[in-house]
Write an enzyme that holds these catalytic residues in place. Structure first.
Site, short mmCIF file in Angstrom:
data_model
loop_
_atom_site.label_atom_id
_atom_site.label_comp_id
_atom_site.label_asym_id
_atom_site.label_seq_id
_atom_site.Cartn_x
_atom_site.Cartn_y
_atom_site.Cartn_z
N LYS A 22 0.74 -1.17 -0.03
CA LYS A 22 -0.10 0.14 0.09
C LYS A 22 0.98 1.31 -0.02
O LYS A 22 0.59 2.09 -0.56
CB LYS A 22 -1.00 0.08 1.13
CG LYS A 22 -1.45 1.33 1.77
CD LYS A 22 -2.42 1.22 2.68
CE LYS A 22 -1.55 1.59 4.11
NZ LYS A 22 -1.45 2.99 4.23
N ASN A 23 1.91 1.35 0.81
CA ASN A 23 2.69 2.59 1.04
C ASN A 23 3.81 2.67 0.02
O ASN A 23 4.25 3.92 0.08
CB ASN A 23 3.29 2.62 2.44
CG ASN A 23 2.33 2.77 3.54
OD1 ASN A 23 0.89 2.92 3.25
ND2 ASN A 23 2.64 2.40 4.97
N CYS A 117 -4.85 12.71 12.60
CA CYS A 117 -5.67 11.28 12.48
C CYS A 117 -5.48 10.73 13.79
O CYS A 117 -4.82 11.04 14.95
CB CYS A 117 -4.98 10.40 11.35
SG CYS A 117 -3.66 9.48 11.82
N ARG A 122 0.29 14.38 13.07
CA ARG A 122 0.61 14.21 11.46
C ARG A 122 0.78 15.55 10.69
O ARG A 122 0.20 15.68 9.60
CB ARG A 122 -0.50 13.28 10.84
CG ARG A 122 -0.74 12.03 11.64
CD ARG A 122 0.36 11.08 11.58
NE ARG A 122 0.55 10.41 10.13
CZ ARG A 122 -0.03 9.47 9.79
NH1 ARG A 122 -1.20 9.08 10.21
NH2 ARG A 122 0.41 8.92 8.52
N ASP A 309 4.81 0.55 11.91
CA ASP A 309 3.48 -0.23 11.55
C ASP A 309 3.17 -1.48 11.88
O ASP A 309 2.20 -2.15 11.58
CB ASP A 309 3.42 0.07 9.98
CG ASP A 309 3.19 1.35 9.50
OD1 ASP A 309 3.52 1.77 8.41
OD2 ASP A 309 3.00 2.37 10.26
N ARG A 401 -8.67 -0.58 4.67
CA ARG A 401 -7.86 0.47 3.79
C ARG A 401 -6.45 -0.08 3.40
O ARG A 401 -5.99 0.36 2.51
CB ARG A 401 -7.63 1.72 5.05
CG ARG A 401 -8.93 2.43 5.14
CD ARG A 401 -8.34 3.77 6.19
NE ARG A 401 -7.44 4.37 5.59
CZ ARG A 401 -6.53 5.29 5.87
NH1 ARG A 401 -6.81 5.49 7.20
NH2 ARG A 401 -5.67 5.96 5.22
#
Ligand code: EPZ
Length: 424
Positions: A22-23, A117, A122, A309, A401
């Site tokens: 994803k990243n 968030c 952030r 993460d 997500r």
């Protein structure tokens, strides 16, 4: 709102394939804005955040074609607007990644400020500092970042020193630098594999970049970029999440289509937890041989240190481990939201500032819990898989997500997991 129903069902055993990262996919899709020729991206994971990025590019006027599953061809030639609207940006902070490409290639960008968030404020001040150093005029108004390239429309190369390692900050400025006049040097740059994969894609498009993967990245600006095809690298965090789930349930899990060299820090910890690790060029297997994991200490750091993460997932493992594990979160100021949900399952967790002290238990008890952010949701699934009884996890849209085919992959490992729609 969808929820998961998970029945603790003993050790996970089996083999799954990792999806694309994803990243890496998110910045790579945004990189298409730098060129007037199509960018063909393969191994694109099917995720909510990828859908959101696709919507963002489409509403700017890009042509987005999906010739096959996990493939996307983006052509930014027909672009009509350089605006990233609040309603999209607030659902995905990574939308900020259109800022650098738009200013560099189109001379302007109007991107809604992402706002904070669940895991922290952030800020994006380092992204803006870098663009200003490259000559962009930045104003903040109406909740938007308005950025304009200098007269004549091109940014100029600069030496930029990040006082904090920032992954998307490094990516945004590396993309902007590809079309700037002269050389840009990024010091204290992020070294994550996803930054390196983006650099590989940009080089395929004709960019001149070296030093990606080190703390100093040098970019020589070029007049324009061209069409390219790029395959997204495997998702190391998805890989790690499934390996930790295998370890927490005393099972044996193998992940194919991945890359063990991206997860050294995580594999060291899984070995310390008592896992028997086997790796090959594109697979990793963790075998607990039926044993309860041992508690491990974690200190999150920028890559190649232990990834933030993976912190929530390791907390779930420590909740079930033999011994006391200490977790120190140094990247985000509020990334222990999963702790109170794990405590509802009976976990013994003591939080002191950015440090969590976890005393492992042989078993957790099921209870209704709620996901609060993407990686917290993975942590709750891991704990539920190892808990006695049936656990309901609400708000699992957080997990959609960043994890493709969650039920399919966990079921392939023997998990009893069902997605149900809660009417309200
Ligand atoms: C990226 O977020 C990842 N997201 C995050 O993954 C990941 O947790 C994070 O990097 C750290 O590895 C994507 O790549 C899309 P940062 P990013 O900028 O770039 C501070 C997931 O679960 N900072 O590296 O937003 C910031 O507050 C997500 O997949 C500034 O102060 O993170 C934080 O404390 C969650 N000013 C630290 O730097 C800035 O301008 C690292 O943040 C930018 C960042």
């Amino acid at each position: 709102m969808d929820k998961f129903v998970i029945a603790g069902n003993g050790p996970l055993r089996g083999v799954i394939d990792a999806s694309g990262a994803k990243n890496a996919a998110l910045p790579i899709l945004c990189a298409a804005l730098l060129s007037d020729e199509p960018l063909h991206v393969t191994n694109v994971p099917q995720l909510w955040d990828v859908n959101t990025t696709r919507k963002l590019l489409l509403q700017m006027g890009c042509a987005v074609d999906e010739p096959a599953a996990h493939e996307m061809v983006i052509d930014a030639r027909p672009i009509t607007t350089c605006v990233a609207p609040y309603e999209l940006v607030r659902t995905m902070r990574a939308s900020i990644l259109v800022l650098g490409p738009l200013v560099a290639a189109r001379g302007e960008a109007h991107v809604s400020l992402p706002g904070g968030c669940a895991i922290g404020a952030r800020p994006v001040d380092l992204h803006l500092m870098g663009l200003e150093a490259m000559g962009a005029e930045i104003t903040l108004e109406g909740g938007f970042v308005h950025a304009k390239a200098p007269k004549g429309g091109r940014l100029k190369g600069a030496r930029i020193v990040f006082d904090t390692v920032t992954v998307t900050g490094t990516e945004n400025l590396m993309m902007a630098a590809t079309l700037a006049d002269g050389e840009t040097v990024l010091e204290n740059a992020a070294r994550e594999p996803e930054v390196v994969d983006l650099a590989r894609c940009l080089r395929a498009m004709g960019a001149r970049i070296e030093g990606d993967g080190t703390t100093t990245i040098r970019v020589q600006g070029v007049a324009k970029l061209h069409a390219a095809k790029h395959s997204v690298l495997p998702d190391r965090i998805e890989t790690g999440s499934y390996l930790v789930a295998g370890a927490a349930t005393r099972g044996c899990v193998r992940v194919n289509r991945t890359d063990p060299t991206m997860l050294d820090a995580v594999l060291v910890k899984l070995q310390q937890a008592g896992g028997k690790i086997s790796t090959g060029p594109d697979f990793i297997e963790v075998d607990m041989q039926g044993k309860r994991p041992l508690a491990v200490n974690i200190h999150t750091m920028p890559h190649p240190g232990f990834p933030t993460d993976m912190q929530a997932q390791m907390m779930a493992l420590n909740c079930l481990a033999d011994g006391v594990g200490v977790i120190k979160e140094t990247i985000f100021e509020n990334r222990f939201m999963h702790a109170q949900e794990l405590q509802r399952l009976g976990a013994d967790i003591r939080i002191e500032g950015n440090t969590a002290v976890i005393t492992g238990k042989d078993r957790l008890q099921s209870a209704p819990i709620m996901a609060t952010d993407l990686r917290a949701s993975a942590s709750l699934v891991i704990a539920a898989l190892a808990a006695e009884g049936e656990t309901f996890i609400d708000r699992i849209y957080h997990m959609d997500r960043g994890y493709e085919d969650i039920e399919g992959k966990f079921s392939a490992l023997g998990a009893k997991i069902k997605r149900v729609n809660k009417l309200i």
